[in-house]
Motif scaffolding. Structure first.
Motif, PDB file in Angstrom:
ATOM      1  N   VAL A 126      68.130  58.593   7.958  1.00  0.00           N
ATOM      2  CA  VAL A 126      68.014  57.213   7.258  1.00  0.00           C
ATOM      3  C   VAL A 126      66.806  56.654   8.029  1.00  0.00           C
ATOM      4  CG1 VAL A 126      70.439  56.597   6.828  1.00  0.00           C
ATOM      5  CG2 VAL A 126      69.441  55.951   9.081  1.00  0.00           C
ATOM      6  N   THR A 127      66.039  55.668   7.266  1.00  0.00           N
ATOM      7  CA  THR A 127      65.178  54.814   7.892  1.00  0.00           C
ATOM      8  C   THR A 127      65.667  53.512   8.197  1.00  0.00           C
ATOM      9  OG1 THR A 127      63.377  56.214   6.577  1.00  0.00           O
ATOM     10  CG2 THR A 127      62.607  54.140   7.419  1.00  0.00           C
ATOM     11  N   GLY A 173      67.683  39.201  11.279  1.00  0.00           N
ATOM     12  CA  GLY A 173      68.802  39.569  11.785  1.00  0.00           C
ATOM     13  C   GLY A 173      69.819  40.279  10.867  1.00  0.00           C
ATOM     14  N   GLU A 174      69.034  41.086   9.993  1.00  0.00           N
ATOM     15  CA  GLU A 174      69.938  42.052   9.128  1.00  0.00           C
ATOM     16  C   GLU A 174      69.320  43.517   9.222  1.00  0.00           C
ATOM     17  OE1 GLU A 174      69.712  40.241   5.269  1.00  0.00           O
ATOM     18  OE2 GLU A 174      71.265  38.775   5.714  1.00  0.00           O
ATOM     19  N   ILE A 175      70.120  44.525   9.127  1.00  0.00           N
ATOM     20  CA  ILE A 175      69.879  45.779   9.093  1.00  0.00           C
ATOM     21  C   ILE A 175      69.807  46.444   7.793  1.00  0.00           C
ATOM     22  CG2 ILE A 175      70.352  48.129   9.936  1.00  0.00           C
ATOM     23  CD1 ILE A 175      71.194  47.031  12.399  1.00  0.00           C
ATOM     24  N   THR A 176      68.860  46.988   7.227  1.00  0.00           N
ATOM     25  CA  THR A 176      68.647  47.778   6.273  1.00  0.00           C
ATOM     26  C   THR A 176      68.388  49.226   6.303  1.00  0.00           C
ATOM     27  OG1 THR A 176      68.010  45.808   5.097  1.00  0.00           O
ATOM     28  CG2 THR A 176      67.304  47.871   3.881  1.00  0.00           C
ATOM     29  N   LEU A 177      69.295  49.896   5.850  1.00  0.00           N
ATOM     30  CA  LEU A 177      68.925  51.432   6.049  1.00  0.00           C
ATOM     31  C   LEU A 177      68.647  52.114   4.593  1.00  0.00           C
ATOM     32  CD1 LEU A 177      72.639  52.450   7.399  1.00  0.00           C
ATOM     33  CD2 LEU A 177      70.292  51.894   8.562  1.00  0.00           C
ATOM     34  N   THR A 178      67.500  52.967   4.629  1.00  0.00           N
ATOM     35  CA  THR A 178      67.104  53.494   3.422  1.00  0.00           C
ATOM     36  C   THR A 178      67.314  55.037   3.580  1.00  0.00           C
ATOM     37  OG1 THR A 178      65.188  51.852   3.115  1.00  0.00           O
ATOM     38  CG2 THR A 178      64.933  53.849   1.807  1.00  0.00           C
ATOM     39  N   VAL A 179      68.076  55.472   2.594  1.00  0.00           N
ATOM     40  CA  VAL A 179      68.288  56.984   2.600  1.00  0.00           C
ATOM     41  C   VAL A 179      67.960  57.708   1.541  1.00  0.00           C
ATOM     42  CG1 VAL A 179      70.765  56.395   1.403  1.00  0.00           C
ATOM     43  CG2 VAL A 179      70.418  58.251   2.920  1.00  0.00           C
ATOM     44  N   LYS A 180      67.487  58.761   1.500  1.00  0.00           N
ATOM     45  CA  LYS A 180      66.995  59.951   0.492  1.00  0.00           C
ATOM     46  C   LYS A 180      68.313  60.111  -0.371  1.00  0.00           C
ATOM     47  CE  LYS A 180      63.496  62.087   3.026  1.00  0.00           C
ATOM     48  NZ  LYS A 180      63.618  62.741   4.361  1.00  0.00           N
ATOM     49  N   ALA A 181      68.018  60.374  -1.667  1.00  0.00           N
ATOM     50  CA  ALA A 181      69.048  60.476  -2.680  1.00  0.00           C
ATOM     51  C   ALA A 181      70.003  61.824  -2.453  1.00  0.00           C
ATOM     52  CB  ALA A 181      68.623  60.784  -3.792  1.00  0.00           C
ATOM     53  N   VAL A 192      69.060  53.215  -1.720  1.00  0.00           N
ATOM     54  CA  VAL A 192      69.043  54.711  -1.990  1.00  0.00           C
ATOM     55  C   VAL A 192      67.823  54.541  -3.476  1.00  0.00           C
ATOM     56  CG1 VAL A 192      70.980  54.950  -3.499  1.00  0.00           C
ATOM     57  CG2 VAL A 192      69.829  57.008  -2.769  1.00  0.00           C
ATOM     58  N   PHE A 193      66.742  55.345  -3.522  1.00  0.00           N
ATOM     59  CA  PHE A 193      65.922  55.259  -4.418  1.00  0.00           C
ATOM     60  C   PHE A 193      66.413  56.750  -5.153  1.00  0.00           C
ATOM     61  CE2 PHE A 193      63.257  52.552  -1.873  1.00  0.00           C
ATOM     62  CZ  PHE A 193      62.867  51.610  -2.930  1.00  0.00           C
ATOM     63  N   ALA A 194      66.320  56.441  -6.729  1.00  0.00           N
ATOM     64  CA  ALA A 194      66.425  57.677  -7.578  1.00  0.00           C
ATOM     65  C   ALA A 194      65.364  58.333  -7.516  1.00  0.00           C
ATOM     66  CB  ALA A 194      66.754  57.173  -8.997  1.00  0.00           C
ATOM     67  N   PRO A 195      65.196  59.768  -7.427  1.00  0.00           N
ATOM     68  CA  PRO A 195      64.132  60.556  -7.420  1.00  0.00           C
ATOM     69  C   PRO A 195      63.324  60.670  -8.575  1.00  0.00           C
ATOM     70  CG  PRO A 195      66.099  61.799  -7.112  1.00  0.00           C
ATOM     71  CD  PRO A 195      66.596  60.434  -7.053  1.00  0.00           C
ATOM     72  N   ASP A 196      63.772  60.525  -9.514  1.00  0.00           N
ATOM     73  CA  ASP A 196      63.178  60.513 -10.860  1.00  0.00           C
ATOM     74  C   ASP A 196      62.962  59.178 -11.597  1.00  0.00           C
ATOM     75  OD1 ASP A 196      61.892  61.357 -13.236  1.00  0.00           O
ATOM     76  OD2 ASP A 196      63.506  62.655 -13.841  1.00  0.00           O
ATOM     77  N   ASP A 197      61.938  58.689 -12.025  1.00  0.00           N
ATOM     78  CA  ASP A 197      61.726  57.340 -12.495  1.00  0.00           C
ATOM     79  C   ASP A 197      62.341  57.389 -14.042  1.00  0.00           C
ATOM     80  OD1 ASP A 197      60.956  56.162 -10.240  1.00  0.00           O
ATOM     81  OD2 ASP A 197      58.804  56.022 -10.947  1.00  0.00           O
ATOM     82  N   ASP A 198      62.075  58.479 -14.614  1.00  0.00           N
ATOM     83  CA  ASP A 198      62.200  58.717 -16.137  1.00  0.00           C
ATOM     84  C   ASP A 198      63.703  58.973 -16.326  1.00  0.00           C
ATOM     85  OD1 ASP A 198      59.386  58.614 -16.852  1.00  0.00           O
ATOM     86  OD2 ASP A 198      59.323  60.766 -16.472  1.00  0.00           O
ATOM     87  N   MET A 199      64.443  59.421 -15.304  1.00  0.00           N
ATOM     88  CA  MET A 199      66.031  59.639 -15.517  1.00  0.00           C
ATOM     89  C   MET A 199      66.527  59.376 -13.982  1.00  0.00           C
ATOM     90  SD  MET A 199      68.672  60.587 -17.313  1.00  0.00           S
ATOM     91  CE  MET A 199      68.158  61.439 -18.660  1.00  0.00           C
ATOM     92  N   PRO A 200      66.607  58.039 -13.769  1.00  0.00           N
ATOM     93  CA  PRO A 200      67.195  57.584 -12.553  1.00  0.00           C
ATOM     94  C   PRO A 200      68.815  57.989 -12.176  1.00  0.00           C
ATOM     95  CG  PRO A 200      67.097  55.623 -13.853  1.00  0.00           C
ATOM     96  CD  PRO A 200      66.511  56.894 -14.746  1.00  0.00           C
TER      97      PRO A 200
END
Length: 197
Positions: free
Chosen positions: A20-21, A27-35, A96-104
């Protein structure tokens, strides 16, 4: 002595490592994770005794296409979850970001938290994000025959069809509609001595 936020941050780093990033803001934690790591990370967030996020409070879809006045250069669609640990009295946001913008497509976390069922359906209905493994992914807020996803930033602001219930057909029907542009000028009526003493 460390604050509760620092304790949580250290527990997250220990349990999740480089999967995760982490961003701490306001005062808040946001985790970004790969799909690819999303399901495993969510399961760890629930099952690790040092974290113990037993409740998923919310999940929503986000369209980042116009984020930052159009300066966004990343993937377009994300699913953002808010988790709560009642035991430890802390919260975390997971994106979490969907890796494909055309088909998320991202994994469904319904086997982890059953409460996410309708939230994932809403994100699918309004933004078109598909949740792989969801056993009942169908529209929840728009009509089943609705075309498109109304929360996408490129969805047309004014429509070309009108929806109404047809009593004879016993179903919802769509008909072409034309909208005449008009200019409204407010009519102001004042008393004769308005504002005078």
């Amino acid at each position: 002595m460390s604050t509760q936020l620092e304790v949580l941050q250290n527990a997250l780093a220990t349990a999740l490592g480089d999967r995760v990033t982490t961003v701490v803001a306001l005062g808040e934690i946001t985790l970004t994770v790969k799909a690819a790591d999303y399901y495993a990370v969510m399961q760890t967030l629930r099952d690790d005794p040092t974290l113990h996020f037993e409740q998923l409070i919310d999940l929503c879809g986000v369209d980042y296409s116009t984020y930052g006045d159009g300066s966004w250069d990343g993937l377009r669609y994300a699913a953002v979850s808010h988790l709560l640990s009642v035991k430890h009295n802390w919260r975390v946001r997971v994106r979490v970001f969907a890796p494909d913008d055309d088909m998320p497509v991202v994994a469904s976390v319904m086997p982890i938290w059953r409460a996410v069922n309708w939230y994932e359906r809403e994100a699918f209905d309004l933004l078109g994000i598909l949740f792989e493994g969801h056993n009942d992914l169908r529209r929840i807020l728009t009509d089943y025959g609705f075309v498109g996803h109304p929360f996408r930033k490129d969805f047309p602001v004014s429509g070309y069809v009108e929806m109404r219930y047809d009593e004879e057909q016993k179903r919802v029907v769509y008909q072409p509609v034309t909208i005449e542009p008009r200019e409204n000028v407010p009519r102001v009526i004042r008393e004769e001595n308005y504002g005078m003493k």
